[in-house]
Design an enzyme around this catalytic site. Sequence first.
Site, mmCIF file in Angstrom:
data_model
loop_
_atom_site.group_PDB
_atom_site.id
_atom_site.type_symbol
_atom_site.label_atom_id
_atom_site.label_comp_id
_atom_site.label_asym_id
_atom_site.label_seq_id
_atom_site.Cartn_x
_atom_site.Cartn_y
_atom_site.Cartn_z
ATOM 1 N N HIS A 133 -15.008 -3.970 -3.314
ATOM 2 C CA HIS A 133 -16.314 -3.454 -2.686
ATOM 3 C C HIS A 133 -16.102 -3.346 -1.307
ATOM 4 O O HIS A 133 -15.512 -3.862 -0.394
ATOM 5 C CB HIS A 133 -17.379 -4.454 -2.932
ATOM 6 C CG HIS A 133 -17.726 -4.562 -4.574
ATOM 7 N ND1 HIS A 133 -18.622 -5.548 -5.051
ATOM 8 C CD2 HIS A 133 -17.462 -3.652 -5.508
ATOM 9 C CE1 HIS A 133 -18.743 -5.246 -6.317
ATOM 10 N NE2 HIS A 133 -18.143 -4.089 -6.621
ATOM 11 N N ASP A 190 -17.723 -12.819 -3.508
ATOM 12 C CA ASP A 190 -18.787 -12.562 -4.434
ATOM 13 C C ASP A 190 -18.901 -13.177 -5.570
ATOM 14 O O ASP A 190 -19.748 -12.902 -6.583
ATOM 15 C CB ASP A 190 -19.054 -10.930 -4.337
ATOM 16 C CG ASP A 190 -19.548 -10.572 -2.929
ATOM 17 O OD1 ASP A 190 -19.586 -11.088 -2.034
ATOM 18 O OD2 ASP A 190 -19.823 -9.192 -3.015
HETATM 19 FE FE FE Z 1 -20.665 -8.169 -1.459
HETATM 20 ZN ZN ZN Z 2 -18.948 -7.538 -4.029
#
Ligand code: FE
Ligand code: ZN
Length: 239
Positions: free
Chosen positions: A56, A131
């Site tokens: 990401h 995450d």
């Molecule tokens: Fe993130």
């Molecule tokens: Zn992420």
Amino acid sequence: MITVQAIPVLSDNYAWLLRDSSGAVAIVDPGEAAPVAAVLDAAGGRLDVILLTHHHGDHIAGAEELRARYGAKMVGAAADAHRLPKLDLSVAEGDRVAVGTSSAHVLETPGHTRGHIAYVFDAEHVLLCGDTMFALGCGRLLEGTAAEMFASLRKFAALPPGTMVYCGHEYTESNARFALHATPDNAALQAYAARVRGLRARGEATVPSTLADELAANPFLRAADVATLADLRARKDKF
Ligand code: FE
Ligand code: ZN
């Protein structure tokens, strides 16, 4: 020996600066280059390794600029090499990554994304989990299944309880609100949430936490089975 320093980037991300006692320096998930470069330049302008947990943009957007500026080696998941900055070292479950004389082992932790990995500095009891898990929360299931996330969280639960948990975002206060809604009778959670409210009221970071506190209070890590985790995650998405 490794020391870990938070570098806040973007709106609520943490890039984690690691310094080994030999002088080696690494950065985890530089979502932005400038705030990281400012800290590095003030400390001698050295960056040896860039550790990426997943693809990401809020975790990788500063990575290429930092590699170009400092000549650091880029480390990330072999499974996601096609959508990460060009990797100098592609890693998979069980691989080891050196930062000076310290080293981490790699856990494959899919759920948030297919190729998400975490880094565990065993001797230092440091977990960098991106995450996949947050303080009092877990990542959204953007690509993976609840079963994959459950298996990923089990890997964290098996680490020593004294492990310090360095996640990718300052999400703890909103996570605490959901956790109290989902499991209101957990006294350990009530105490943890009160600490979090105090820290945030003073503008202080709530990360890192300890794995022991997450094991006691994080409803996602405490979910007894995949169905419970799936239900919690679905409710949190709408909370
Ligand atoms: Fe993130
Ligand atoms: Zn992420």
